[in-house]
Design a protein around this motif. Structure first.
Motif, PDB file in Angstrom:
ATOM      1  N   TRP A 557       0.801  -1.184   0.111  1.00  0.00           N
ATOM      2  CA  TRP A 557      -0.090   0.006  -0.001  1.00  0.00           C
ATOM      3  C   TRP A 557       0.815   1.134  -0.069  1.00  0.00           C
ATOM      4  N   LEU A 558       2.121   1.153   0.368  1.00  0.00           N
ATOM      5  CA  LEU A 558       3.021   2.214   0.190  1.00  0.00           C
ATOM      6  C   LEU A 558       3.070   2.787  -1.201  1.00  0.00           C
ATOM      7  N   ARG A 560       0.996   3.204  -2.900  1.00  0.00           N
ATOM      8  CA  ARG A 560      -0.331   4.395  -2.885  1.00  0.00           C
ATOM      9  C   ARG A 560      -0.141   5.478  -2.069  1.00  0.00           C
ATOM     10  N   MET A 561       0.408   5.281  -1.068  1.00  0.00           N
ATOM     11  CA  MET A 561       0.425   6.513  -0.003  1.00  0.00           C
ATOM     12  C   MET A 561       1.543   7.213   0.126  1.00  0.00           C
ATOM     13  N   HIS A 562       2.700   6.589  -0.071  1.00  0.00           N
ATOM     14  CA  HIS A 562       3.868   7.012   0.020  1.00  0.00           C
ATOM     15  C   HIS A 562       3.976   8.536  -0.429  1.00  0.00           C
ATOM     16  N   ALA A 563       4.761   9.308   0.315  1.00  0.00           N
ATOM     17  CA  ALA A 563       4.592  10.795   0.241  1.00  0.00           C
ATOM     18  C   ALA A 563       5.302  11.150  -1.302  1.00  0.00           C
ATOM     19  N   SER A 564       6.092  10.275  -1.672  1.00  0.00           N
ATOM     20  CA  SER A 564       6.793  10.454  -3.151  1.00  0.00           C
ATOM     21  C   SER A 564       5.682   9.993  -4.274  1.00  0.00           C
ATOM     22  N   MET A 565       4.499   9.624  -3.945  1.00  0.00           N
ATOM     23  CA  MET A 565       3.639   8.945  -5.142  1.00  0.00           C
ATOM     24  C   MET A 565       2.546  10.066  -5.120  1.00  0.00           C
ATOM     25  N   PRO A 566       2.571  10.664  -6.465  1.00  0.00           N
ATOM     26  CA  PRO A 566       1.421  11.673  -6.813  1.00  0.00           C
ATOM     27  C   PRO A 566      -0.072  10.967  -6.484  1.00  0.00           C
TER      28      PRO A 566
ATOM     29  N   PRO B 101       5.791  14.836   5.528  1.00  0.00           N
ATOM     30  CA  PRO B 101       5.567  13.646   4.721  1.00  0.00           C
ATOM     31  C   PRO B 101       5.633  12.302   5.482  1.00  0.00           C
ATOM     32  N   PHE B 104       2.434   9.997   5.513  1.00  0.00           N
ATOM     33  CA  PHE B 104       1.690   9.041   4.595  1.00  0.00           C
ATOM     34  C   PHE B 104       2.120   7.757   4.999  1.00  0.00           C
ATOM     35  N   ARG B 105       3.005   7.258   5.890  1.00  0.00           N
ATOM     36  CA  ARG B 105       3.245   5.785   6.272  1.00  0.00           C
ATOM     37  C   ARG B 105       2.212   5.540   7.144  1.00  0.00           C
ATOM     38  N   LYS B 133      -5.412   9.784  -1.153  1.00  0.00           N
ATOM     39  CA  LYS B 133      -4.859   8.589  -1.532  1.00  0.00           C
ATOM     40  C   LYS B 133      -5.136   7.567  -0.492  1.00  0.00           C
TER      41      LYS B 133
END
Lengths: 769, 254
Positions: A557-558, A560-566, B101, B104-105, B133
């Motif tokens: 799921w990262l 999708r969620m990770h900060a680097s993913m738009p 950021p 997001f984790r 997201k």
């Protein structure tokens, strides 16, 4: 050329030496003379040895030439000869089988077509091949393609046959010529056999009968200028909206390095295009072509390459594939042992796919002494679906086509449930995906359980301690995974390659080194930790009728969620939609129907094979099974299918289509108890086939094997002068024994003269004359 | 005894246990504002911090975002892990800012005292991306007068989304415990009238995915924090835990 030169020196063709038996024909008196000669030779040797006045080197040369000369003469006196069993003229029959298929229209035989060559050899006055045969044999001429029949006149050859079945043709000729003194069979063909069966059986029969085949290969082994779509590998059935990655195999000659587009069309519309750089001559290149099966129904997809300048065969530039695009809803259980984001994001990724339903069975609280497991169910169809948690009967579990098990420890399942999971894959043919997590794999106590048998990795090894921090992994596709339909994160491979580089790292709490992969398992995604060690991320293997996968990370799921993913990034959704669809791709229904062949000409028989299982996927053997065949015109017929006995639940029958178009076959049955079985369907496309134009080069290896393993001989079309001789000397039919003297071969005289000249020159050199 | 009743009994027992344990631990400050917990895949309670003007600190607990911190989440985590199978990190909790950021984790975040909350432009962008997201925001300790400020901030995040008042039939009240009534007693009168559960949904679709739940005129963490003191009735405290457990499990699973 070689044959003529050989004959100049050795009096006969090599064929005579191959077929003849070497003997010495000397009479008793000649043996006495020979012995005397040997005694003379020994005397000569002794006398030369005594001549001390001569230097040793000329003496040795003189001795050798004299002895060699004497030996030649002795052998000649013993009358060497070849014994040949020669067919008695006009007392034997030769079957001549002529390939009448379309591939004979390929223009690679001199300045004309293969058909032109055949006509020139058998038609009219002075037809060299047939005349040569007729001078010695009684000939029976057949033509063959998909079937074989006697040829009354050369003009009857049409070269329009849609298939080449050499084995069937040989069987037909043997049957026709049985009881006659047959010296051999001559097969004029390009060898482009496209029968479903190999030539093993016909060859064995010919060997048993002692009947040699003399194959004449017509055409060139490799076309000089041709591109061909050799193979297209498509699934038989897919879900509507499926994004397919299809292997298209392209071969060519004469256009190496040229870039051409592979075009995919459906219903007259171009739906995909993929450039391919043509491989070196004769080599194959496999191209991954991606397209979408957007519309439901039985769809014909056409794959084609554009015609190239000067191409010899254009009809092999395209292939068609029939795909049953199903508008259905495949149900998958996602059994998750703890509330965690992975299951939530899998459901979110797949929720807009109306062909797949992921039913979440989430254990929100583990059983205690006073209370059973507590489950949250999402996506159920009815209040009683999975109401007691994980299925406890096979019938209940086998209703689903896929099973995803999350962080759920083995102890939460009964032994019977664990066996059911294994059988879900092995017997039911379902797709199993095990996710990483604290309760998964070895860490969840699954080692040694029936489920572990099905998994693509061995989990009998060590486990990670719960207190250890997770392993951070940089995930990349393996070479296999990059083009695999289960691992697609973008529409094109180039776009996917760029995305992989940008994806955030994932974490694993499971011990899954690459070395844990089982033999036969395939690694699609691997992950490298900070020490650059490789770990399994996604692997799969076939197991029984189904397939099993392991995704050994806990947090895809990262992606999708990770900060680097738009926000608008679709990687995670793509990944899970494709993975889940692939998980259930090809999962069989309780009743499955297959047809062979899937493409036929009108009038060719089609075999229907049906597999019937009950709700627990045990084979049904007591049913009366029927296939309802619907022709394109709507005409229907019913074909009874019989239990094959070879396998539980397998039934078979045949029908012969008469119309061009797509036939639909629906199979159903009634059990002895009166209970109805399930139904299944399949389709067969009936129409003109282009099979003859594929792999259309002359197959010398096949024809050589056919000839040599039956005691015959393979001839190329340019060199058939000795064909009649070869048949004559084959020893088959009505024969007489002929003696062919060898003592008077020109080579013998040349050797004698040569030896005498050598002696004379030696004497001159050393002044002994 | 039905399993649901059994679990309610277990919840009460756990609550009592938490109270005693927390009391015993106050001296050691094991739940003090420790360093943030690194991501390891386990559930971590994430409290959102935000800047406040000088002088707006509350004497007892400092900044508004820190109300009931850290005892509230500590007690809640003990209850959550006691009654459910959530695999939570009990070594500590996280405090993160809206521009961080790192949020997001962690797919569920928790915000209190929204009347003092103001987002920077970066925070607006980050929170919008977080929720779109798949993240989930729980807003608590929410007095009546805080609504305009909170709504103003959320309108900056989602100008086109509107708030929906939830009734007891919504799945969030049945994800783990079956909440039978929303007629909940607020922790203290200053919060306002009866608690209202307001939610923001993706595409304004109340049947779709929920972005935010606001415990308007309610303060669940007040109950959590003081469950060890016995300030509030056990029934009311119990309901606060049940609603909280449901909200967090909902955020982890929907």
């Amino acid at each position: 050329m070689f044959e003529s030169a050989f004959r100049l020196f050795f009096k006969y063709e090599p064929l005579v030496f191959e077929q003849g038996q070497f003997v010495l024909g000397a009479t008793r008196s000649m043996w006495l003379v020979a012995l005397a000669a040997i005694a003379a030779a020994l005397y000569v040797a002794w006398t030369y040895w005594q001549l001390r006045a001569i230097e040793s080197r000329p003496r040795a040369i003189l001795l050798a030439t004299r002895i060699a000369l004497l030996l030649v003469l002795i052998v000649a006196l013993l009358r060497p000869m070849l014994l040949l069993r020669v067919a008695v003229p006009q007392q034997n029959v030769v079957g001549v089988l002529i390939d009448d298929s379309r591939s004979m229209q390929v223009a690679d035989e001199g300045s004309g077509t293969r058909a032109d060559y055949v006509r020139s050899q058998i038609d009219g006055e002075g037809a060299p091949l047939l005349d040569a045969l007729n001078r010695r044999f009684v000939t029976r001429v057949f033509r063959f393609s998909s079937s074989a029949e006697r040829l009354r006149a050369a003009g009857d050859l049409t070269f329009q046959g849609t298939a080449t079945r050499i084995g069937d043709a040989i069987a037909r000729a043997r049957e026709e010529l049985s009881g006659l003194p047959v010296a051999g069979l001559v097969v004029l063909t390009d060898g482009a056999d496209n029968a479903d069966t190999t030539l093993d059986q016909p060859i064995a029969a010919l060997r048993a009968e002692g009947l040699p085949v003399f194959a004449v290969g017509v055409g060139r082994e490799r076309l000089s200028r041709d591109v061909e779509i050799t193979r297209v590998e498509t699934p038989r059935r897919v879900l509507r909206g499926a994004s397919l990655v299809v292997d298209v195999v392209v071969t060519q000659s004469g256009y190496a390095g040229r870039t051409v587009p592979i075009v995919v069309e459906e219903g007259g519309r171009t739906i995909a295009m993929q450039d391919v750089t043509l491989p070196p001559d004769g080599e194959a290149r496999t191209v991954k072509v991606r397209f979408k099966a957007a519309d439901a129904g039985v769809r014909t997809f056409r794959f084609s390459l554009p015609e190239q300048d000067g191409e010899e065969v254009v009809r092999n530039n395209q292939r068609e594939a029939l795909i049953d695009v199903r508008d259905t809803n495949e149900r998958i259980i996602l059994a998750e042992g703890e509330p965690r984001p992975e299951a939530k994001f899998i459901r979110q990724a797949t929720e807009d796919d109306d062909q797949v339903s992921v039913v979440l069975l989430l254990r929100t609280a583990a059983a205690t002494a006073n209370a059973p497991d507590k489950f949250l169910r999402l996506g159920v169809e009815s209040p009683d679906e999975l109401q007691f948690g994980f299925p406890t009967t096979r019938e209940e579990l086998f209703r689903y086509r896929g099973l995803i098990i999350g962080s759920f420890e083995a102890a939460a399942f009964t032994p019977e449930q664990q066996r059911m999971i294994e059988d879900f894959v092995a017997v039911r043919g379902g797709g199993l995906l095990v996710l990483g997590g604290a309760g998964s794999l070895g860490e969840g106590g699954w080692a040694g359980t029936p489920l572990s048998n099905a998994l693509p990795i061995a989990i009998s090894g060590g486990v990670r301690e719960p207190i250890m921090p997770p392993i951070e992994l940089t995930v990349r596709p393996t070479p296999l995974g990059a083009g695999h339909p289960a691992v697609q994160i973008a529409d094109t491979e180039a776009a996917a390659a760029g995305k992989w580089e940008q994806l955030p790292t994932l974490f694993s709490v499971n011990e899954a080194p690459v070395s844990a992969l089982k033999p036969g398992a395939s690694l699609l995604l691997d992950g490298r930790d900070r020490n650059n060690r490789r770990h399994v991320v996604l692997a799969f293997q076939r197991y029984g009728r189904g397939k099993s996968l392991v995704l050994a990370v806990q947090d895809s799921w990262l992606w999708r969620m990770h900060a680097s993913m738009p926000v608008e990034d679709t990687t995670h959704r793509y990944f899970w939609q494709r993975l889940v669809r692939w998980l259930v791709d090809g999962v069989p229904d309780p009743t499955t129907v297959t047809v062979a062949p899937e493409v036929v000409e009108p009038g060719e028989p089609v075999t229907i094979t049906a597999e019937l299982f009950d709700r627990e996927f045990r084979g049904i053997n007591d049913a009366r099974v029927q296939a309802h065949v619907t022709a394109p015109s709507g005409r229907t017929e019913t074909v009874a299918l019989d239990w094959t006995i070879e396998r539980d639940g397998e039934y078979r029958g045949r029908f012969t289509p008469a119309e061009n178009g797509i036939y639909r076959i629906v199979v159903d049955g009634v059990r002895a108890s009166g209970e109805l079985t399930g139904t299944g369907d399949a389709h067969v496309r009936v129409g003109p086939s282009d099979a003859e134009y594929f792999d259309a080069g002359m197959r010398a290896s096949l024809l050589r094997r056919l000839s040599e393993e039956t005691g015959g001989r393979f001839f190329r079309s340019s060199d058939t002068a000795l064909l009649a001789d070869a048949i004559s000397f084959s020893g088959r039919g009505v024969t007489v024994v002929e003696e062919r003297d060898l003592w008077d071969m020109p080579i013998v005289l040349l050797v004698v003269v040569g030896l005498m000249a050598a002696e004379w020159l030696t004497r001159r050199r050393w002044g002994l004359a | 005894m039905k399993p649901g009743v059994r679990r309610a009994v277990a919840l009460l027992a756990a609550a009592a246990c938490v109270g005693g344990t927390a009391l015993a631990q106050r001296g050691s400050r094991s739940w003090s504002s420790s360093e943030n917990q690194p991501y390891d895949g386990r559930f971590v309670f994430v409290r959102m911090s935000y800047p406040t003007m000088i002088g707006m600190g509350f004497g007892r607990q400092g900044a508004p975002w820190a109300h009931d911190y850290p005892v509230g989440e500590a007690n809640f985590l003990r209850i959550l892990t006691a009654v459910s199978n959530v695999h939570a990190n009990l070594d500590g909790t996280n405090v993160l800012g809206f521009e961080d950021p790192e949020i997001f984790r962690f797919p569920v975040i928790y915000l209190v005292e929204p009347g003092y909350w103001e987002l920077s432009e970066t925070g607006v962008e980050t929170l919008r991306a977080y929720l779109q997201k798949g993240g989930f925001l729980i807003v608590d300790d929410f007095p009546y007068w805080a609504w305009p400020q909170f709504e103003l901030q959320m309108r900056r995040v989602f100008p086109d989304l509107q708030w929906f008042d939830l009734d007891v039939t919504h799945p969030i009240f049945h994800t783990f415990f079956d909440i039978e009534t929303l007629d909940i007693v607020p922790a203290y009168p200053a919060l306002g009238d009866r608690p209202i559960f307001r939610a923001l949904f993706a595409d304004n679709d109340p049947s779709g995915r929920m972005y935010v739940i606001a415990n308007y005129q309610n303060d669940l963490s007040e109950f959590w924090e003081f469950s060890e003191w016995g300030f509030y009735a056990i029934e009311a405290t119990n309901e606060a835990y049940k609603v909280g457990v449901n909200q967090f499990i909902y955020g982890l699973t929907r």
